[in-house]
Scaffold this motif. Structure first.
Motif, mmCIF file in Angstrom:
data_model
loop_
_atom_site.group_PDB
_atom_site.id
_atom_site.type_symbol
_atom_site.label_atom_id
_atom_site.label_comp_id
_atom_site.label_asym_id
_atom_site.label_seq_id
_atom_site.Cartn_x
_atom_site.Cartn_y
_atom_site.Cartn_z
ATOM 1 N N ILE A 90 0.165 5.299 -8.988
ATOM 2 C CA ILE A 90 1.467 4.968 -8.383
ATOM 3 C C ILE A 90 2.336 6.019 -8.457
ATOM 4 N N ILE A 91 2.399 6.598 -9.548
ATOM 5 C CA ILE A 91 3.459 7.446 -9.701
ATOM 6 C C ILE A 91 3.294 8.969 -8.984
ATOM 7 N N SER A 92 1.940 9.212 -9.148
ATOM 8 C CA SER A 92 1.870 10.505 -8.224
ATOM 9 C C SER A 92 2.117 10.206 -6.734
ATOM 10 N N LEU A 93 1.639 9.129 -6.417
ATOM 11 C CA LEU A 93 1.859 8.696 -4.942
ATOM 12 C C LEU A 93 3.236 8.871 -4.715
ATOM 13 N N ALA A 94 4.195 8.066 -5.443
ATOM 14 C CA ALA A 94 5.537 8.362 -5.505
ATOM 15 C C ALA A 94 6.114 9.834 -5.315
ATOM 16 N N GLN A 95 5.477 10.612 -6.169
ATOM 17 C CA GLN A 95 5.796 11.988 -6.091
ATOM 18 C C GLN A 95 5.588 12.650 -4.608
ATOM 19 N N GLN A 96 4.533 12.394 -4.246
ATOM 20 C CA GLN A 96 3.924 12.961 -2.844
ATOM 21 C C GLN A 96 4.788 12.409 -1.824
ATOM 22 N N GLN A 97 5.494 11.235 -1.962
ATOM 23 C CA GLN A 97 6.263 10.849 -1.183
ATOM 24 C C GLN A 97 7.768 11.027 -1.279
ATOM 25 N N ALA A 107 0.704 -1.156 0.047
ATOM 26 C CA ALA A 107 -0.033 -0.037 -0.100
ATOM 27 C C ALA A 107 0.875 1.213 0.029
ATOM 28 N N ASP A 108 1.872 1.585 0.926
ATOM 29 C CA ASP A 108 2.566 2.572 1.033
ATOM 30 C C ASP A 108 3.797 2.278 0.416
ATOM 31 N N ASP A 109 4.179 1.651 -0.564
ATOM 32 C CA ASP A 109 5.511 1.707 -1.167
ATOM 33 C C ASP A 109 5.384 1.623 -2.790
ATOM 34 N N ILE A 131 9.699 10.395 -3.459
ATOM 35 C CA ILE A 131 10.641 9.533 -4.105
ATOM 36 C C ILE A 131 10.802 9.751 -5.412
ATOM 37 N N PHE A 132 9.839 10.119 -6.136
ATOM 38 C CA PHE A 132 10.346 10.531 -7.644
ATOM 39 C C PHE A 132 10.252 12.055 -7.604
ATOM 40 N N ALA A 133 10.908 12.659 -8.590
ATOM 41 C CA ALA A 133 10.960 14.137 -8.790
ATOM 42 C C ALA A 133 9.449 14.540 -9.069
ATOM 43 N N ARG A 134 9.223 15.860 -8.479
ATOM 44 C CA ARG A 134 7.907 16.183 -8.770
ATOM 45 C C ARG A 134 7.891 16.871 -10.352
ATOM 46 N N GLY A 135 6.709 16.846 -10.525
ATOM 47 C CA GLY A 135 6.715 17.362 -12.060
ATOM 48 C C GLY A 135 5.455 16.437 -12.628
ATOM 49 N N LEU A 194 14.674 4.056 -13.113
ATOM 50 C CA LEU A 194 14.544 4.636 -11.900
ATOM 51 C C LEU A 194 15.385 6.012 -11.587
ATOM 52 N N MET A 195 16.619 5.837 -12.032
ATOM 53 C CA MET A 195 17.526 6.919 -11.939
ATOM 54 C C MET A 195 16.870 8.307 -12.544
ATOM 55 N N GLY A 196 16.351 7.994 -13.947
ATOM 56 C CA GLY A 196 15.618 8.959 -14.651
ATOM 57 C C GLY A 196 14.367 9.800 -13.764
ATOM 58 N N LEU A 197 13.939 8.898 -13.096
ATOM 59 C CA LEU A 197 12.508 9.126 -12.458
ATOM 60 C C LEU A 197 12.799 9.797 -10.897
ATOM 61 N N LYS A 198 13.862 9.394 -10.261
ATOM 62 C CA LYS A 198 13.826 9.651 -8.774
ATOM 63 C C LYS A 198 14.366 11.154 -8.476
ATOM 64 N N LYS A 199 14.047 11.368 -7.327
ATOM 65 C CA LYS A 199 14.205 12.575 -7.192
ATOM 66 C C LYS A 199 16.121 12.782 -6.608
ATOM 67 N N ARG A 200 16.559 13.916 -6.915
ATOM 68 C CA ARG A 200 18.178 13.823 -6.863
ATOM 69 C C ARG A 200 18.454 14.978 -5.583
#
Lengths: 204, 204
Positions: free
Chosen positions: A137-144, A81-83, A146-150, A198-204
């Motif tokens: 899934i992806i907007s959840l990852a942005q909110q957390q 759920a939260d991953d 984990i992924f770069a916002r955008g 993942l490297m392209g998606l993640k927050k840096r």
DNA sequence: AGACCATGTGGACATTGCCCACATTATAAT
DNA sequence: ATTATAATGTGGGCAATGTCCACATGGTCT
């Protein structure tokens, strides 16, 4: 002996299921409505009471494929759920597996066989739902963070493209020759490719 | 009136070229050897003197498609000799363009229609050459410290997958609905997706 | 000139998608 | 309960297709 009534009872579903089997055995080109009918012990015209033409049967088959992926994704959503990162990964693995285990069904779903502009509403809905679940899934990852916002759609499209492309290569054997045919090694390579995404998606 | 001799002279190539036209008009399923022969004014069996069966004709068509991409890549290699990043980008654009302008040919080449394990040597060579040219570009980018050093095949596969997947979505209209149908906007989105790939590939 | 091989021709057959009219069964209205 | 109506299944038929066959035609090489 023959518990066969004049009316089959559930021919529509039986057609779809047997079509998936036949797809696996003979490929898209080898799937014929008439043999399908023969296998189910019905006349060669019975399928036409449930599908306007061959194209519509194929659309229903593809929709069933998408529905199976969706069912898997729903289970993932509960278990993880939260991953969101694991969710994305696992739903990618599911597509990869489908490409390896049922390559012809995969091809029917993702090989552009159904221009989706001219297809019926059932398939269109399932395909859209498939995209929507990724968006979630992806907007959840942005909110957390984990992924770069955008732009969520941009990341969604990137993830879909990468996984779909990889799966297509895998299913069409475009890798078997470059990757020494070892399945284990292919999975390792797929993981490494996923890392690049993942490297392209993640927050840096 | 009819400058037609009994022997056509160059039927093999004529078949391939007309097949590409017919592919564009009617799709893979609508391409028939007999109509092909009719269009070229030859008997319905003439094609069989040049191709063992329909599958082999399709393979030759696909190989021709790959050869066109290769020709384009060779030009790029000359014009952008020391700029592998631009080479990679432009060769991706070429595939995108092919997917939009000749979607059926693209599908034949990248849609897994030819399991490549069972196809003849001509197509196999062209497909491999296509991969090799990418490998060359990417190892050049690594040498110039533009891309992160590491397994070249991994980066190659990532780039191919992303571009191929994106092109497939584009050609099968899976985007038209999410991207408001505007072609301009699609190109912008494609650029953004490509940026994600680049972020995954580049040295940091 | 004659033999040989590549190439093109027409006929044939099984298979297929799809249309038609008809048969059988389920459902609903009287 | 009987009867109309819709849903579903059956068989026949047609044009198109992929592929096989025997045969025709035309270069090519001795």
């Amino acid at each position: 002996m023959q518990n066969k009534t004049y009316h089959h009872g559930d021919l529509r579903n039986a057609l779809i299921l047997e079509a998936i089997v036949m797809l696996h055995e003979k490929g898209i080109g080898g799937l014929s409505l008439r043999e399908l009918a023969r296998r189910l012990g019905v006349g060669h015209n019975a399928p036409y009471r449930h599908f306007k033409n061959k194209q519509q049967l194929l659309e229903a088959v593809a929709a069933t494929g998408f529905r199976r992926l969706k069912a898997h994704n729903i289970r993932l959503e509960l278990e993880l759920a939260d991953d969101p990162e694991s969710q994305l990964f696992e739903s990618g693995v599911a597509i990869l597996n489908m490409a390896m285990e049922q390559p012809e069904l995969f091809r029917l779903m993702f090989g552009g066989y159904l221009s989706l502009g001219k297809c019926g509403p059932e398939l269109k809905e399932e395909a859209h739902a498939s995209i929507e679940s990724l968006v979630k899934i992806i907007s959840l990852a942005q909110q957390q963070d984990i992924f770069a916002r955008g732009d969520v759609m941009r990341q969604t499209l990137a993830a879909m493209s990468m996984v779909q492309g990889l799966a297509m290569m895998a299913s069409s054997g475009m890798l078997r020759d470059n990757v020494t045919g070892d399945e284990q090694q292919f999975k390792r390579l797929a993981l490494q490719v996923y890392d690049i995404l993942l490297m392209g998606l993640k927050k840096r």
